[in-house]
Design a protein around this motif. Sequence first.
Motif, PDB file in Angstrom:
ATOM      1  N   ALA A   1       0.827  -1.208   0.000  1.00  0.00           N
ATOM      2  CA  ALA A   1       0.000   0.000   0.000  1.00  0.00           C
ATOM      3  C   ALA A   1       0.862   1.258   0.000  1.00  0.00           C
ATOM      4  O   ALA A   1       0.574   2.231  -0.709  1.00  0.00           O
ATOM      5  N   THR A   2       1.931   1.241   0.773  1.00  0.00           N
ATOM      6  CA  THR A   2       2.832   2.399   0.849  1.00  0.00           C
ATOM      7  C   THR A   2       3.491   2.671  -0.495  1.00  0.00           C
ATOM      8  O   THR A   2       3.565   3.816  -0.942  1.00  0.00           O
TER       9      THR A   2
ATOM     10  N   GLU B   1       0.972   3.994  -3.116  1.00  0.00           N
ATOM     11  CA  GLU B   1       0.639   5.403  -2.884  1.00  0.00           C
ATOM     12  C   GLU B   1       1.672   6.326  -3.528  1.00  0.00           C
ATOM     13  O   GLU B   1       1.350   7.406  -4.007  1.00  0.00           O
TER      14      GLU B   1
ATOM     15  N   TYR C   1      -3.791   5.023   0.721  1.00  0.00           N
ATOM     16  CA  TYR C   1      -3.885   3.568   0.731  1.00  0.00           C
ATOM     17  C   TYR C   1      -3.446   2.967   2.061  1.00  0.00           C
ATOM     18  O   TYR C   1      -3.940   1.909   2.476  1.00  0.00           O
ATOM     19  N   ARG C   2      -2.531   3.631   2.752  1.00  0.00           N
ATOM     20  CA  ARG C   2      -2.086   3.099   4.035  1.00  0.00           C
ATOM     21  C   ARG C   2      -3.210   3.126   5.070  1.00  0.00           C
ATOM     22  O   ARG C   2      -3.290   2.256   5.938  1.00  0.00           O
TER      23      ARG C   2
ATOM     24  N   VAL D   1      -5.394  -0.006   5.231  1.00  0.00           N
ATOM     25  CA  VAL D   1      -4.903  -1.216   5.898  1.00  0.00           C
ATOM     26  C   VAL D   1      -4.652  -1.004   7.385  1.00  0.00           C
ATOM     27  O   VAL D   1      -4.369  -1.968   8.101  1.00  0.00           O
TER      28      VAL D   1
ATOM     29  N   GLU E   1      -8.776   0.200  -5.207  1.00  0.00           N
ATOM     30  CA  GLU E   1      -7.643  -0.413  -4.493  1.00  0.00           C
ATOM     31  C   GLU E   1      -7.824  -0.374  -2.978  1.00  0.00           C
ATOM     32  O   GLU E   1      -7.311  -1.249  -2.271  1.00  0.00           O
ATOM     33  N   GLU E   2      -8.568   0.610  -2.476  1.00  0.00           N
ATOM     34  CA  GLU E   2      -8.796   0.664  -1.027  1.00  0.00           C
ATOM     35  C   GLU E   2      -9.570  -0.560  -0.555  1.00  0.00           C
ATOM     36  O   GLU E   2      -9.240  -1.156   0.479  1.00  0.00           O
TER      37      GLU E   2
ATOM     38  N   LEU F   1      -7.175  -3.599  -0.751  1.00  0.00           N
ATOM     39  CA  LEU F   1      -6.196  -3.638   0.334  1.00  0.00           C
ATOM     40  C   LEU F   1      -6.867  -3.948   1.666  1.00  0.00           C
ATOM     41  O   LEU F   1      -6.283  -4.633   2.520  1.00  0.00           O
TER      42      LEU F   1
ATOM     43  N   ARG G   1      -5.799  -7.142   3.882  1.00  0.00           N
ATOM     44  CA  ARG G   1      -5.331  -7.001   5.272  1.00  0.00           C
ATOM     45  C   ARG G   1      -6.099  -7.930   6.205  1.00  0.00           C
ATOM     46  O   ARG G   1      -5.531  -8.486   7.155  1.00  0.00           O
TER      47      ARG G   1
END
Length: 511
Positions: free
Chosen positions: A221-222, A225, A245-246, A249, A496-497, A500, A504
């Motif tokens: 995710a990092t 982004e 994005y972080r 998760v 994508e959110e 992810l 997670r």
Amino acid sequence: MNFRDFTEIRESIKTGNLTLPELAHHYISNIDETNNDINAVVNYDRDEIIRQAESIQKKIEDDSAGRLAGMAIGIKDVICEKNKKATCASAILEDFESTYDATVIERLKKEGALLLGRLNMDEFAMGSSNENSIYGPAKNPHDPDKVPGGSSGGSAAAVAAEYCTAALGSDTGGSIRQPASYCGVVGLKPTYGRVSRHGLVAFASSFDCIGPLANSVADAATILEVLAGYDDHDNTSSSRAVPDYREAVSDPTSNIKIGVPEEYFGKGLDKEIRDGIQEQLKDLENEGAELVPIHLPHMKYGIAAYYILATAEASSNLARYDGIRYGHRADIDEVEQELHQEKMAIQEQMELATGDKKMELSKELETTDSALVRLYKKSRTEGFGQEVKRRIMLGTYVLSAGYYDAYYAKAQKVRRLIKQDFTQAFDDVDVIVSPTAPTTAFDIGSKMDDPVQMYLNDVYTISANLAGICGINLPAGKHSNGLPYGLQFMADTFEEEKLLNAARLVEQLHE
């Protein structure tokens, strides 16, 4: 030293328990010790890596470092780095050095990533095993007799073998997710257009995506982004804002709707993989997820449609490698000598021939390829490997007069139907689940003589590329044979959110 997650690494550097040069030495030591067996890293410069690490360390200390400072990232050899070889694991580009950085490389550098080296791959990203490479096959760190998957096999193997914190790969039909499954790491294919393709050597331009391979969903995710966002150099890149994005998760929502397509859990899937994924789906259901049976009726045509469309685009994209402007060029003196000898032989026959035979030889002499055409042919014959030649020929065939409508045009219609299947499904669910690959990693050399069986390794991944949606592989467990296998989630375009978040949740089951 056992740092696999970027959060742990960054915290250790901030507290002074670790420096980035020390981490760089650790990765270099791992490469020196085992890369001769794994063959994941094909080119790296120790001195340059240490210089990078020292420079980034200073920025960390004066609090001016970017979001990726402390992360060492390997780069698949299909992504351009300025003044570095970008061979695509092909003899035709064996000595080619890039004159510019790909957009994703610029963004990694801007955020302080330590670029660790060039990683092995299938030639021009065409393969599912990383055996089609001028560098020789990459191998699976869990069992060097097995393939690491492909085409980003070197990227997946490098992360699994702890040669780097994360890696960049490219995904045209599953080339990030399938090797991630075989090597037991996270592999993320973004939505088409979410990440710029500028500086990615093209295989199939309407399919290709750049994405991360990492040891955790948070790391993926990092990196995403940083990579995501519009690029003036790529008109297919999206101008949509890049979400956090972080955040997706950090505190995942468990009450999600997961579509379970019957088409992905039928014949051909290893029973242990099926049972393992279904058990984890039950665990997610117990945590609040809703499992929704869905139907994707056109998935059965996916492999056929993909290998028509992707090879057609490959045929077009690889036409530029002609041995004239750059890349491998055959010996022109040999070409001219062969042409001269052939013409002399025909002329000698003409002197002895009469009537129709003489006219036939005269026409043969007139239509003999020029030295330039022969140079093209010889350069491409010498430069391309067997699998690349196969795909160029298939692509040229389906685009040719008389076959275009029967194959290429029909495959485009099927692609639209597959996209519609997903669009309808995502009206009712947040994500769709499937295995990532039908089996665990197979023996090196076992499928090289059977391209159809090789292509079937992508049966669960290609649909995301056909539809342009996003997908991710999560390590799902170990098979009784000791090898890892993966679970795949897919989400709608630019979701994508949700992808992810679901990933997670699975990751938490294994913590």
